[in-house]
Motif scaffolding. Structure first.
Motif, short mmCIF file in Angstrom:
data_model
loop_
_atom_site.label_atom_id
_atom_site.label_comp_id
_atom_site.label_asym_id
_atom_site.label_seq_id
_atom_site.Cartn_x
_atom_site.Cartn_y
_atom_site.Cartn_z
N LEU A 119 0.83 -1.21 0.00
CA LEU A 119 0.00 0.00 0.00
C LEU A 119 0.86 1.26 0.00
O LEU A 119 0.53 2.25 -0.67
N ASN A 120 1.96 1.24 0.74
CA ASN A 120 2.87 2.39 0.74
C ASN A 120 3.48 2.60 -0.64
O ASN A 120 3.63 3.74 -1.10
N ARG A 121 3.83 1.51 -1.30
CA ARG A 121 4.39 1.61 -2.65
C ARG A 121 3.35 2.21 -3.61
O ARG A 121 3.65 3.10 -4.39
N ASN A 122 2.09 1.72 -3.51
CA ASN A 122 1.02 2.26 -4.35
C ASN A 122 0.79 3.74 -4.06
O ASN A 122 0.57 4.55 -4.98
N LEU A 123 0.82 4.11 -2.78
CA LEU A 123 0.63 5.50 -2.39
C LEU A 123 1.73 6.37 -2.99
O LEU A 123 1.45 7.45 -3.54
N ARG A 124 2.99 5.91 -2.90
CA ARG A 124 4.08 6.69 -3.49
C ARG A 124 3.91 6.82 -5.00
O ARG A 124 4.14 7.90 -5.57
N ASP A 125 3.48 5.72 -5.66
CA ASP A 125 3.25 5.79 -7.10
C ASP A 125 2.17 6.80 -7.44
O ASP A 125 2.33 7.62 -8.37
N HIS A 126 1.06 6.79 -6.69
CA HIS A 126 -0.03 7.74 -6.94
C HIS A 126 0.41 9.17 -6.65
O HIS A 126 0.05 10.10 -7.39
N GLN A 127 1.19 9.35 -5.58
CA GLN A 127 1.67 10.70 -5.27
C GLN A 127 2.62 11.20 -6.36
O GLN A 127 2.57 12.37 -6.75
N ASP A 128 3.45 10.31 -6.88
CA ASP A 128 4.34 10.70 -7.98
C ASP A 128 3.53 11.07 -9.21
O ASP A 128 3.83 12.06 -9.90
N GLN A 129 2.48 10.30 -9.49
CA GLN A 129 1.62 10.58 -10.63
C GLN A 129 0.92 11.93 -10.46
O GLN A 129 0.83 12.73 -11.40
N ILE A 130 0.42 12.19 -9.25
CA ILE A 130 -0.25 13.47 -8.97
C ILE A 130 0.74 14.62 -9.16
O ILE A 130 0.41 15.66 -9.76
N GLN A 131 1.96 14.45 -8.68
CA GLN A 131 2.96 15.51 -8.82
C GLN A 131 3.30 15.77 -10.29
O GLN A 131 3.43 16.93 -10.70
N SER A 132 3.40 14.68 -11.06
CA SER A 132 3.71 14.88 -12.48
C SER A 132 2.54 15.57 -13.19
O SER A 132 2.75 16.45 -14.05
N LEU A 133 1.30 15.22 -12.84
CA LEU A 133 0.14 15.88 -13.44
C LEU A 133 0.07 17.35 -13.03
O LEU A 133 -0.28 18.21 -13.85
N LYS A 134 0.40 17.63 -11.77
CA LYS A 134 0.42 19.03 -11.33
C LYS A 134 1.48 19.82 -12.09
O LYS A 134 1.26 20.97 -12.47
N ALA A 135 2.64 19.18 -12.30
CA ALA A 135 3.70 19.85 -13.05
C ALA A 135 3.26 20.12 -14.48
O ALA A 135 3.50 21.21 -15.03
N GLN A 136 2.57 19.14 -15.10
CA GLN A 136 2.07 19.33 -16.46
C GLN A 136 1.03 20.45 -16.50
O GLN A 136 1.02 21.28 -17.43
N LEU A 137 0.13 20.48 -15.51
CA LEU A 137 -0.89 21.53 -15.46
C LEU A 137 -0.24 22.90 -15.31
O LEU A 137 -0.61 23.86 -15.99
N HIS A 138 0.74 22.99 -14.42
CA HIS A 138 1.44 24.25 -14.20
C HIS A 138 2.15 24.69 -15.48
O HIS A 138 2.09 25.87 -15.86
#
Length: 192
Positions: A119-138
């Motif tokens: 679950l921690n690994r999945n959480l890190r993967d999702h957080q990384d994905q969210i960060q990359s999407l935020k960077a793309q949006l910015h």
């Protein structure tokens, strides 16, 4: 060997007698050695243990067997031993049950740790994905702002687009058919 011990014992006795006499009050003649039927005590050497069995008063009772009180005591002790054996068996059984439960809990703990890790690994993967999407949006917002700054804005009112008559003619029959089918609107603001 017995004779050697007997001889050494006699020599030791004679030596002690000579030393113990001190003055010549006693005669120096050796005592005659008379064999006796009585058992003679021996001196104990280093590493030897002398055991003498003596007849006791209870010897005849032991040969006759235990009395009533002793029988009761023996039976009571046997019952006590049986109780202790049952307690020991119950303790062993409960110990094995507790060990089984402990193994089950350790297994559950290991599974929970594995699940937490996943679950921690999945959480890190999702957080990384969210960060990359935020960077793309910015980045997209920055690009839109840059594009808006580069394009000139028109000053004043927007211009009217001149439509050619040919286009209007082609569209009129379509509009006329639509208007013919519709009822005339009610003008409610005008009093009749």
């Amino acid at each position: 060997m017995q004779d050697d011990q007997q001889v050494s014992e006699d020599k030791l006795r004679e030596a002690l007698a000579r030393l113990g006499s001190g003055s010549s009050s006693r005669s120096q003649k050796p005592r005659p050695v008379t064999p006796t039927t009585e058992r003679r005590r021996r001196f104990v050497r280093d590493g030897q243990v002398v055991v003498e069995h003596q007849a006791s008063r209870g010897f005849s009772q032991r040969n006759n067997g235990p009395g009533q009180d002793e029988q009761e005591e023996i039976e009571r002790l046997r019952q006590s031993v049986k109780r202790e054996q049952r307690r020991w068996e119950e303790a062993e059984k409960s110990l094995s049950d507790i060990r089984t439960q402990l193994k089950a809990f350790e297994t559950r703990e290991a599974h929970a740790k594995i699940q937490i890790t996943e679950l921690n690994r999945n959480l890190r993967d999702h957080q990384d994905q969210i960060q990359s999407l935020k960077a793309q949006l910015h980045q997209a917002r920055e690009q839109a702002a840059e594009a808006a700054r580069r394009t000139p804005r028109p000053v004043g009112r927007p211009r009217k687009v001149v439509v050619e008559d040919d286009v209007m003619v082609a569209e009129e029959p379509v509009l006329a058919d639509v208007e013919a089918n519709e009822p005339e609107p009610v003008q409610w603001w005008v009093k009749a």
